[in-house]
Design an enzyme around this catalytic site. Structure first.
Site, PDB file in Angstrom:
ATOM      1  N   ASN A 387      23.937 -94.709 -41.807  1.00 31.54           N
ATOM      2  CA  ASN A 387      23.457 -93.344 -42.033  1.00 31.54           C
ATOM      3  C   ASN A 387      23.909 -92.413 -40.911  1.00 31.54           C
ATOM      4  O   ASN A 387      24.779 -91.571 -41.110  1.00 31.54           O
ATOM      5  CB  ASN A 387      21.931 -93.326 -42.160  1.00 31.54           C
ATOM      6  N   ASP A 388      23.348 -92.604 -39.733  1.00 20.51           N
ATOM      7  CA  ASP A 388      23.624 -91.678 -38.634  1.00 20.51           C
ATOM      8  C   ASP A 388      25.096 -91.672 -38.224  1.00 20.51           C
ATOM      9  O   ASP A 388      25.623 -90.636 -37.828  1.00 20.51           O
ATOM     10  CB  ASP A 388      22.753 -92.037 -37.419  1.00 20.51           C
ATOM     11  N   VAL A 389      25.770 -92.827 -38.320  1.00 21.68           N
ATOM     12  CA  VAL A 389      27.145 -92.922 -37.827  1.00 21.68           C
ATOM     13  C   VAL A 389      28.160 -92.339 -38.806  1.00 21.68           C
ATOM     14  O   VAL A 389      29.354 -92.290 -38.515  1.00 21.68           O
ATOM     15  CB  VAL A 389      27.518 -94.382 -37.500  1.00 21.68           C
ATOM     16  N   VAL A 390      27.695 -91.895 -39.999  1.00 13.90           N
ATOM     17  CA  VAL A 390      28.586 -91.227 -40.955  1.00 13.90           C
ATOM     18  C   VAL A 390      28.033 -89.860 -41.344  1.00 13.90           C
ATOM     19  O   VAL A 390      28.456 -89.264 -42.327  1.00 13.90           O
ATOM     20  CB  VAL A 390      28.791 -92.092 -42.221  1.00 13.90           C
ATOM     21  N   ALA A 428      17.647 -92.341 -36.581  1.00 10.32           N
ATOM     22  CA  ALA A 428      17.457 -91.156 -35.737  1.00 10.32           C
ATOM     23  C   ALA A 428      16.540 -90.133 -36.397  1.00 10.32           C
ATOM     24  O   ALA A 428      16.186 -89.131 -35.782  1.00 10.32           O
ATOM     25  CB  ALA A 428      18.805 -90.512 -35.408  1.00 10.32           C
TER      26      ALA A 428
END
Length: 460
Positions: A387-390, A428
Site C-alpha cells: 500500500n504505502d510503497v506504491v 502508515a
C-alpha cells in the site's frame, strides 16, 4: 597438556580471531541467496566456538552450563520451527530485545562484582542503558508489529513515557558525570535501571507502525553496540568484534531504510509521519473491481509483468503460489520481474526473505530506481497487499503525510491489478489514490486464493 595450560591465553585469543573471521565471512555470505545458508551456519559455528572457549576459562559447574545450552537450543528451535512467516518481524524484534537484555544483565552483574573504578563504571553505565533501552524498546516494537499495542501518538500514556525517555537521557548524562566525580552508590544505579527500562518504552512507543522496519534495524544496531561495549568491559575480543559487526551493519541498514523513505533518522524517531489531516487529497472516480477470469485474459496477453509484493502477501502466505504464477508467465513468453521496495513489509528485507523461501531467483528482484524509469513500458503491475510503497500521494500531493517518500511508480504501468481484502489504508494510515486511477483494477479477496485462481486459469 602443560603447554596448553601455560599458553591458554594465547590459544584463546587465537580462537577468538578465528571466530571473528568466521563471523565476517558468514555475514558477507548472507548477501547472496546461494551462499546464505552456509553463511548462517558459519556465523552460528563462530558463536558456538566463541562461547565454548570462553566457558573453558570460567570456573562454572558444567551441569549448569549444559542445562542452559540445552534450554536455549530447545526454546530457539521451537520458535524457529513454529513461527509463521508473518511473525518473522515480531520474532526479530524479540531477538533484538533479548540481545539487549543479555548485555543489561552483564552490566548489572559487573556493577555488583567489579572494583569501583571510573572507566569500568562508565562502560557499565553505557552498557546498561543501551541494553535496557534496546530490551524494553524491542518489546514495544513487538507489540506494535503484532498489533497488540495500538496507542496513538497523542495518547496521555504515550506522552508520559516519551517524557520519561528524555528524563532518562538527562539522568544518563548525570550518571556518567557522577561516575567520574563520586563513588557510585546502589541507589543511583537502581534509579538508572528503572529509568532505562521505562525510557526504552518511551523511545519506541510514539513511533508510527509504518516506521517499524527502520526501528527494528536501529534496535538491532543498538544491541550490537551494547554487546561491543560489554566486550570492552569484559576484555573479550570476540564480543567486541561481533558487537561492532552487528552495530555497524545495523546502522548502515537503518540509514539505507531511512533514505528509502526520504526521511532522516531524527525525523523517524522524534517526529514521525505528519498528521493525515494535513493532506489535501480528494479521491475522485470509482473503484473498478475485476474478477480472476478477466484478469487472466489481460496478463495472458502481456509481454511484461511486474509483481510488487507487500505485507498482504505475507499474511496470505502467498509467496509459493506467486512464484508458480511467475513461472507460468515466463513459460508463456512474458518478462517477469519482482519490484522490491526497501521498506515493504514490517522488517528490513521482509519481501526478500519470503521470496527466497519460494526459491525466486535474486536476479529477477528489482528496486524502485531500477524499474521506475521504464514503468510506462510495463504491461501489467500486480500489487499484492502493498500500500504505502506504491502510494502516488508520495509524488503527487505535497500535503500528504508521506510526500517525498520514494515509491514504486506502478501507477505509470499500462494496467495495475491491486490484490487486497478491502479498501483499508496501509500501515502508515494513509489512503491510496492508486485504487481510483483509471488504469487500476481491484482484485478483492485473499491474495493466495486470487493468485491461485490465475494459476488455475493458466493450467486449464
Amino acid at each position: 597438556m602443560k603447554y596448553l595450560i601455560e599458553n591458554f591465553s594465547l590459544i584463546q585469543n587465537s580462537l577468538y580471531i578465528f571466530a571473528s573471521i568466521l563471523f565476517i565471512t558468514g555475514i558477507k555470505m548472507l548477501g547472496k541467496e546461494e551462499t546464505a545458508v552456509k553463511g548462517n551456519f558459519l556465523s552460528s559455528l563462530a558463536m558456538f566456538l566463541a562461547v565454548s572457549i570462553t566457558l573453558t576459562k570460567m570456573n562454572l559447574d558444567i551441569k549448569i552450563v549444559l542445562t542452559g545450552i540445552c534450554m536455549g537450543a530447545l526454546i530457539g528451535s521451537l520458535i524457529a520451527i513454529r513461527v509463521k512467516m508473518t511473525s518473522i518481524p515480531e520474532m526479530v524484534a524479540l531477538f533484538n530485545g533479548f540481545g539487549g537484555l543479555a548485555t543489561f544483565f552483564i552490566a548489572w552483574s559487573e556493577f555488583n562484582t567489579s572494583p569501583v573504578d571510573t572507566f569500568p563504571i562508565i562502560l557499565i553505565t553505557l552498557t546498561l542503558y543501551i541494553g535496557g533501552v534496546t530490551f524494553s524498546g524491542s518489546i514495544i516494537a513487538y507489540g506494535k508489529l503484532s498489533e497488540k499495542i495500538t496507542l496513538k501518538k497523542t495518547s496521555i500514556f504515550t506522552k508520559i513515557f516519551t517524557t520519561i525517555f528524555y528524563i532518562s537521557l538527562l539522568y544518563l548524562i548525570y550518571a556518567l558525570i557522577f561516575a567520574n566525580i563520586f563513588s557510585p552508590s546502589f541507589d543511583y544505579f537502581l534509579v538508572l535501571i528503572i529509568l532505562t527500562l521505562l525510557g526504552g518504552i518511551g523511545f519506541v512507543i510514539p513511533i508510527g507502525g509504518g516506521d517499524m522496519p527502520v526501528v527494528i534495524s536501529l534496535l538491532n544496531s543498538l544491541s550490537g553496540i551494547a554487546a561491543s561495549i560489554a566486550g570492552l568491559l569484559l576484555e573479550n575480543n570476540v564480543l567486541i568484534v561481533a558487537g561492532s559487526l552487528v552495530g555497524a551493519s545495523g546502522l548502515i541498514l537503518t540509514i539505507i531504510m531511512a533514505k528509502a523513505m526520504n526521511r532522516s533518522i531524527g525525523n523517524i524517531l522524534f517526529v514521525g509521519y505528519a498528521s493525515p489531516s494535513k493532506s489535501k487529497s480528494k479521491q475522485t472516480g470509482d473503484v473498478k473491481p475485476i474478477n480472476v477470469s478477466d484478469a487472466f485474459l489481460i496478463i495472458e496477453n502481456s509481454s511484461s509483468v511486474l509483481i510488487v509484493p507487500g505485507y498482504g502477501m505475507a499474511v496470505a502466505q502467498a509467496q509459493h503460489v506467486v512464484k508458480e504464477l511467475g513461472d507460468l508467465l515466463e513459460q508463456n513468453g512474458t518478462d517477469v520481474k519482482y519490484g522490491i521496495h526497501p521498506v515493504a513489509g514490517r522488517m528490513p528485507g521482509h519481501m526478500n526473505v519470503l521470496l527466497a523461501e519460494a526459491n525466486v531467483p535474486y536476479d529477477v528482484l528489482v528496486e524502485p530506481d531500477d524499474v521506475n524509469p521504464t514503468m510506462d513500458s510495463v504491461d501489467v503491475a500486480i500489487v499484492i497487499g502493498a500500500n504505502d510503497v506504491v502510494n502516488p500521494s508520495a509524488t503527487e500531493e505535497p500535503g500528504s503525510p508521506i510526500y517525498g517518500m520514494p515509491i514504486i511508480n506502478v501507477h505509470n504501468a499500462r494496467t495495475v491489478f491491486v490484490l487486497k481484502r478491502s479498501m483499508s489504508s496501509g500501515f502508515a494510515g494513509v489512503q491510496n489514490p492508486l485504487f481510483f486511477k483509471d488504469n487500476t483494477r481491484m482484485l478483492f479477496g485473499d491474495a493466495k486464493e486470487s493468485i491461485g485462481g490465475l494459476v488455475s486459469e493458466f493450467k486449464e
